[in-house]
Enzyme design. Structure first.
Site, PDB file in Angstrom:
ATOM      1  N   LYS A 114       3.719   6.297   4.073  1.00 23.65           N
ATOM      2  CA  LYS A 114       2.935   4.771   4.138  1.00 23.65           C
ATOM      3  C   LYS A 114       2.733   4.613   5.643  1.00 23.65           C
ATOM      4  O   LYS A 114       2.341   3.255   5.854  1.00 23.65           O
ATOM      5  CB  LYS A 114       3.905   3.878   3.401  1.00 23.65           C
TER       6      LYS A 114
ATOM      7  N   PRO B 233       0.918  -1.050   0.025  1.00 25.98           N
ATOM      8  CA  PRO B 233      -0.040   0.017   0.039  1.00 25.98           C
ATOM      9  C   PRO B 233       0.743   1.235   0.108  1.00 25.98           C
ATOM     10  O   PRO B 233       1.850   1.306   0.418  1.00 25.98           O
ATOM     11  CB  PRO B 233      -0.747  -0.285   1.204  1.00 25.98           C
ATOM     12  N   GLU B 234       0.418   2.317  -0.973  1.00 25.67           N
ATOM     13  CA  GLU B 234       1.412   3.360  -0.926  1.00 25.67           C
ATOM     14  C   GLU B 234       0.501   4.711  -0.223  1.00 25.67           C
ATOM     15  O   GLU B 234      -0.616   4.491   0.316  1.00 25.67           O
ATOM     16  CB  GLU B 234       1.553   3.406  -2.398  1.00 25.67           C
TER      17      GLU B 234
ATOM     18  N   ASN C 237       6.653   1.773  -5.448  1.00 30.08           N
ATOM     19  CA  ASN C 237       7.308   1.464  -6.833  1.00 30.08           C
ATOM     20  C   ASN C 237       6.019   1.467  -7.793  1.00 30.08           C
ATOM     21  O   ASN C 237       6.318   1.840  -9.042  1.00 30.08           O
ATOM     22  CB  ASN C 237       7.986   0.069  -6.871  1.00 30.08           C
TER      23      ASN C 237
ATOM     24  N   ARG D 222      13.568  -3.087  -5.387  1.00 23.79           N
ATOM     25  CA  ARG D 222      12.202  -2.807  -5.967  1.00 23.79           C
ATOM     26  C   ARG D 222      12.130  -2.649  -7.160  1.00 23.79           C
ATOM     27  O   ARG D 222      12.997  -1.886  -7.982  1.00 23.79           O
ATOM     28  CB  ARG D 222      11.705  -1.455  -5.223  1.00 23.79           C
TER      29      ARG D 222
END
Length: 251
Positions: free
Chosen positions: A53, A2-3, A159, A234
């Protein structure tokens, strides 16, 4: 993972609990050993906010709870469950409303790490121009895609949003930060901020490159590539045909 937009959406959904005394429990033994439920049970929830985050819940008595979902965690909010399948790490209940945190992995009363974060990209007070100055100071010699995901520089981008932002900007994640001018960085961060804010209240936009490896770019037709980047490996996704800059061999 989750961003920032996901965390802001969770924070918004938790607002009905704010201002109320919370009943807290930890059905899952892994959540129980954190001691979080015991520390906040019977306390008034004073505020909920997303910082990058991280989700920060403040209770009376100056008790602060930090939740970081990483790859596996999630929150659910809805009517109090009569029969619940599975064991959440934490359950917060106010009347008929219940919020549950599942699968951890970070649920702690210690929030020191939040003080090391850069400005939250979605915060009202955050200006892309100021973020560019911070990127310049803290990312000497680093790749653009890696620097944008450094939460100490800009909080909230992962990402997925990094890859989509740089495709929109026409910049390769493999460019050095120094090789990108201020105007390009401001434009990229402005697009990311505006798009992530929109995604808090609506669906995320259709993906142009993220998890589209091998498919044709919608802008130029070149095959999308993917490769791990940085110490944490990533995955960066990009189009070598229309994103300016180097393009290493894809995996």
């Amino acid at each position: 993972m989750p961003e920032g937009d996901s965390l802001h959406r969770i924070a918004a959904r938790l607002q009905p609990l704010v201002g109320h005394v919370v009943s807290a429990s930890s059905p899952n033994p892994r959540g129980r050993v954190t001691g979080v439920a015991a520390a906040i049970d019977g306390r008034r929830l004073e505020s909920v906010e997303a910082v990058g985050k991280h989700l920060i819940l403040r209770f009376d008595g100056r008790v602060l709870l930090r939740s970081h979902l990483r790859m596996t965690g999630r929150w659910t909010i809805g009517p109090a469950a009569q029969t619940r399948r599975g064991s959440p790490w934490l359950v917060l209940r106010v009347g008929a409303v219940e919020a549950a945190q599942w699968n951890g992995p970070v649920l702690t009363l210690e929030a020191r790490v939040v003080r090391t974060l850069g400005s939250d990209l979605l915060a009202d007070a955050t200006e892309p121009v100021a973020l560019v100055a911070r990127l310049r100071r803290g990312s000497s010699g680093r790749l653009l895609g890696e620097a944008l995901q450094d939460q100490r520089l800009v909080a909230g981008i992962g990402n997925m949003w990094m890859s989509e932002t740089l495709w929109q900007a026409g910049l390769s994640p493999w460019l050095s930060v120094e090789s990108v001018d201020d105007g390009e960085l401001v434009a990229a961060l402005t697009w990311a901020r505006d798009s992530m804010r929109a995604a808090v209240v609506d669906a995320r936009p259709q993906r142009a490159v993220y998890r589209r490896t091998g498919r044709p770019c919608s802008r130029c037709g070149e095959a999308i590539r993917a490769r791990g980047q940085g110490d944490e490996n990533r995955t960066a996704y990009w189009c070598p045909g229309c994103q300016r800059g180097p393009s290493p061999v894809a995996r």
